[in-house]
Each structure stands twice: as C-alpha cells, then as structure tokens.
Design a protein around this motif. Structure first.
Motif, PDB file in Angstrom:
ATOM      1  N   GLY A  76      -2.761   8.516   7.450  1.00  0.00           N
ATOM      2  CA  GLY A  76      -2.974   7.137   7.009  1.00  0.00           C
ATOM      3  C   GLY A  76      -1.667   6.402   6.803  1.00  0.00           C
ATOM      4  O   GLY A  76      -1.524   5.230   7.180  1.00  0.00           O
ATOM      5  N   GLN A  77      -0.688   7.085   6.213  1.00  0.00           N
ATOM      6  CA  GLN A  77       0.611   6.448   5.977  1.00  0.00           C
ATOM      7  C   GLN A  77       1.348   6.188   7.282  1.00  0.00           C
ATOM      8  O   GLN A  77       2.058   5.181   7.412  1.00  0.00           O
ATOM      9  N   PHE A  78       1.174   7.079   8.263  1.00  0.00           N
ATOM     10  CA  PHE A  78       1.819   6.873   9.564  1.00  0.00           C
ATOM     11  C   PHE A  78       1.269   5.618  10.242  1.00  0.00           C
ATOM     12  O   PHE A  78       2.028   4.815  10.804  1.00  0.00           O
ATOM     13  N   VAL A  79      -0.051   5.439  10.180  1.00  0.00           N
ATOM     14  CA  VAL A  79      -0.668   4.233  10.757  1.00  0.00           C
ATOM     15  C   VAL A  79      -0.094   2.984  10.095  1.00  0.00           C
ATOM     16  O   VAL A  79       0.227   2.002  10.765  1.00  0.00           O
ATOM     17  N   GLN A  80       0.052   3.021   8.766  1.00  0.00           N
ATOM     18  CA  GLN A  80       0.590   1.871   8.046  1.00  0.00           C
ATOM     19  C   GLN A  80       2.055   1.621   8.407  1.00  0.00           C
ATOM     20  O   GLN A  80       2.470   0.472   8.613  1.00  0.00           O
ATOM     21  N   LEU A  81       2.839   2.680   8.490  1.00  0.00           N
ATOM     22  CA  LEU A  81       4.260   2.541   8.849  1.00  0.00           C
ATOM     23  C   LEU A  81       4.418   1.935  10.239  1.00  0.00           C
ATOM     24  O   LEU A  81       5.330   1.136  10.479  1.00  0.00           O
ATOM     25  N   MET A  82       3.538   2.306  11.154  1.00  0.00           N
ATOM     26  CA  MET A  82       3.642   1.814  12.526  1.00  0.00           C
ATOM     27  C   MET A  82       3.266   0.337  12.652  1.00  0.00           C
ATOM     28  O   MET A  82       3.598  -0.306  13.647  1.00  0.00           O
ATOM     29  N   PHE A 107       0.836  -1.209   0.000  1.00  0.00           N
ATOM     30  CA  PHE A 107       0.000   0.000   0.000  1.00  0.00           C
ATOM     31  C   PHE A 107       0.869   1.258   0.000  1.00  0.00           C
ATOM     32  O   PHE A 107       0.588   2.228  -0.695  1.00  0.00           O
ATOM     33  N   LEU A 108       1.914   1.236   0.809  1.00  0.00           N
ATOM     34  CA  LEU A 108       2.775   2.412   0.950  1.00  0.00           C
ATOM     35  C   LEU A 108       3.542   2.723  -0.338  1.00  0.00           C
ATOM     36  O   LEU A 108       3.904   3.878  -0.585  1.00  0.00           O
ATOM     37  N   MET A 109       3.786   1.708  -1.147  1.00  0.00           N
ATOM     38  CA  MET A 109       4.569   1.896  -2.374  1.00  0.00           C
ATOM     39  C   MET A 109       3.715   2.119  -3.611  1.00  0.00           C
ATOM     40  O   MET A 109       4.232   2.489  -4.665  1.00  0.00           O
ATOM     41  N   LEU A 110       2.409   1.910  -3.494  1.00  0.00           N
ATOM     42  CA  LEU A 110       1.499   2.081  -4.626  1.00  0.00           C
ATOM     43  C   LEU A 110       0.850   3.465  -4.599  1.00  0.00           C
ATOM     44  O   LEU A 110       0.828   4.124  -3.555  1.00  0.00           O
ATOM     45  N   ALA A 163       6.190   9.515   6.975  1.00  0.00           N
ATOM     46  CA  ALA A 163       4.784   9.544   6.560  1.00  0.00           C
ATOM     47  C   ALA A 163       4.417  10.848   5.868  1.00  0.00           C
ATOM     48  O   ALA A 163       3.528  10.888   5.012  1.00  0.00           O
ATOM     49  N   GLN A 164       5.111  11.934   6.206  1.00  0.00           N
ATOM     50  CA  GLN A 164       4.823  13.242   5.620  1.00  0.00           C
ATOM     51  C   GLN A 164       5.673  13.523   4.376  1.00  0.00           C
ATOM     52  O   GLN A 164       5.497  14.544   3.719  1.00  0.00           O
ATOM     53  N   ASP A 165       6.569  12.600   4.070  1.00  0.00           N
ATOM     54  CA  ASP A 165       7.464  12.767   2.925  1.00  0.00           C
ATOM     55  C   ASP A 165       6.740  12.350   1.632  1.00  0.00           C
ATOM     56  O   ASP A 165       6.168  11.260   1.572  1.00  0.00           O
ATOM     57  N   PRO A 166       6.751  13.203   0.589  1.00  0.00           N
ATOM     58  CA  PRO A 166       6.126  12.810  -0.690  1.00  0.00           C
ATOM     59  C   PRO A 166       6.740  11.532  -1.275  1.00  0.00           C
ATOM     60  O   PRO A 166       6.091  10.835  -2.059  1.00  0.00           O
ATOM     61  N   ASP A 167       7.984  11.234  -0.885  1.00  0.00           N
ATOM     62  CA  ASP A 167       8.664  10.027  -1.371  1.00  0.00           C
ATOM     63  C   ASP A 167       8.602   8.892  -0.351  1.00  0.00           C
ATOM     64  O   ASP A 167       9.488   8.036  -0.315  1.00  0.00           O
ATOM     65  N   CYS A 168       7.549   8.866   0.450  1.00  0.00           N
ATOM     66  CA  CYS A 168       7.387   7.838   1.479  1.00  0.00           C
ATOM     67  C   CYS A 168       7.509   6.431   0.895  1.00  0.00           C
ATOM     68  O   CYS A 168       8.211   5.574   1.427  1.00  0.00           O
ATOM     69  N   GLY A 169       6.834   6.193  -0.223  1.00  0.00           N
ATOM     70  CA  GLY A 169       6.873   4.869  -0.850  1.00  0.00           C
ATOM     71  C   GLY A 169       8.265   4.457  -1.267  1.00  0.00           C
ATOM     72  O   GLY A 169       8.654   3.296  -1.122  1.00  0.00           O
ATOM     73  N   ALA A 170       9.032   5.416  -1.786  1.00  0.00           N
ATOM     74  CA  ALA A 170      10.402   5.127  -2.217  1.00  0.00           C
ATOM     75  C   ALA A 170      11.290   4.781  -1.017  1.00  0.00           C
ATOM     76  O   ALA A 170      12.171   3.915  -1.118  1.00  0.00           O
ATOM     77  N   VAL A 171      11.050   5.432   0.118  1.00  0.00           N
ATOM     78  CA  VAL A 171      11.825   5.137   1.330  1.00  0.00           C
ATOM     79  C   VAL A 171      11.534   3.716   1.808  1.00  0.00           C
ATOM     80  O   VAL A 171      12.445   2.974   2.187  1.00  0.00           O
ATOM     81  N   VAL A 172      10.259   3.341   1.786  1.00  0.00           N
ATOM     82  CA  VAL A 172       9.875   1.979   2.175  1.00  0.00           C
ATOM     83  C   VAL A 172      10.511   0.967   1.230  1.00  0.00           C
ATOM     84  O   VAL A 172      11.029  -0.067   1.660  1.00  0.00           O
ATOM     85  N   GLN A 173      10.493   1.280  -0.069  1.00  0.00           N
ATOM     86  CA  GLN A 173      11.111   0.407  -1.070  1.00  0.00           C
ATOM     87  C   GLN A 173      12.597   0.211  -0.790  1.00  0.00           C
ATOM     88  O   GLN A 173      13.108  -0.908  -0.847  1.00  0.00           O
ATOM     89  N   GLN A 174      13.290   1.289  -0.455  1.00  0.00           N
ATOM     90  CA  GLN A 174      14.717   1.195  -0.144  1.00  0.00           C
ATOM     91  C   GLN A 174      14.962   0.362   1.106  1.00  0.00           C
ATOM     92  O   GLN A 174      15.925  -0.404   1.172  1.00  0.00           O
TER      93      GLN A 174
END
Length: 202
Positions: free
Chosen positions: A104-110, A26-29, A141-152
C-alpha cells in the motif's frame, strides 16, 4: 477558487495537488487517525522544514488554520477521501484507516509528485549508485520509518523554498522593513507559546 474555476486544466491541476497532499499525509500518519489529524498534517506540509516556523512565525499557525476552517477542509477533501481505494473513510465518525502495508505504501509513493520522489531518492540512495526511482521507493515502502523519510523529503523542498523567499524579501523590502516585520512575527510567536499549557515532564 477550486469550485468557481471555469478552466478545466487549472481545475485538474488543483485537484491533483489536493490528492498529492492527501497521499503524502497518509504516508506520515499512523494506520488510524481522525479527520482533524489529517487536515493538520495537510496544512502543515507547507511549513515542514520552513526555518521561519522556528524563528519568526507563530507556531500555532497551522492548528489555527485548521480549527477555524474544519468545514472548508471537509468540503475540499471529502470526494478525494471517499474515492481513495487505500483508505477507509468513516465520515460519520470523522475517522480514517489507511493501508500501511509495504504494498500500500509503495502505491502511494509511486503517486507522489516527481519533485518529491526525487527528493526522497537523494536522501536514500548513496552517491554514485544511480538506482531507479522505482527501486528506491520500493525500499522506502518496506522501511518502518517510511513516513519519516517522506517528511524529510518534503522538509528539504520547503526549506530551500523558504530560504529563497526570505532572501528575496530582504532584497525587495529592504533590511529595516524586514527587521521590523520579523520583530512583529517574533512577538506573535511568543504569544502563541504563552497560550500553550505548561506540561511537566517530572
């Protein structure tokens, strides 16, 4: 295996792994995507950062896995997707919409596995700062590149694992067998490239 397991703790662990794969994907899509795009992302998690996919593996492997097993993926993930409060699952249209707000992204990251949270933390937090994981994930979670960070973060974990497995494989199988096996893999990868249509960028 998941359906037939009689062991409650094993079943719980398997379901937890499935949920983690969904959350990371979800975070990367993007905000809206199809079932197939989700399943491709999930299936690709195991190969993200795997150097063998660059040198020695057929790059169409992930798409082949998903397209040959779409119904199995749907059966495996249907309940998880319907029960997830952060996604709107339109199963009849095979489409999904996920909450991409910072909250929403913060909840997912946690809810990601601790190993992945730590991997993300090492990428984002400068050495010596030693901030709390929660504080770092809130920043991500507030970074526009959140998905890319998760991918890395995922890639760094998979890369380390794939190198270790390959070194062990050489030690166990012997150099000649490894070279022979790698040659077959390269030929299969080359055939996979030949199957893809050529797209001109001119």
């Amino acid at each position: 295996m998941l359906v037939q397991s009689e062991n409650g703790s094993l079943r719980a662990a398997l379901v937890s792994n499935l949920k983690s794969a969904v959350t990371a994907s979800f975070l990367m899509l993007p905000e809206s995507f199809t079932e197939e795009e989700l399943f491709l992302q999930i299936a690709g998690l195991s190969y993200a950062g795997d150097f063998r996919m660059v040198f020695g593996e057929d790059r169409s492997k992930v798409s082949n896995i998903v397209r040959d097993n779409m119904q199995h993926f749907k059966t495996l993930y249907s309940n998880i997707l319907h029960d997830c409060p952060l996604v709107v699952y339109k199963s009849q249209q095979a489409k999904l919409e996920v909450d991409k707000s910072p909250e929403g992204q913060f909840v997912q990251l946690m809810t990601l596995p601790r190993t992945l949270q730590q991997s993300i933390t090492r990428l984002v937090d400068p050495p010596g700062k030693n901030r709390d994981v929660e504080e770092i994930l809130l920043q991500v979670a507030q970074d526009p590149d959140c998905g890319a960070v998760v991918q890395q973060g995922i890639s760094s974990i998979v890369k380390s694992s794939s190198i270790t497995q390959s070194v062990k494989g050489i030690a166990t199988a012997g150099l000649w067998k490894t070279v022979s096996y790698s040659s077959k893999k390269l030929f299969k990868m080359w055939k996979g490239w030949r199957r893809k249509p050529w797209v001109s960028h001119t």
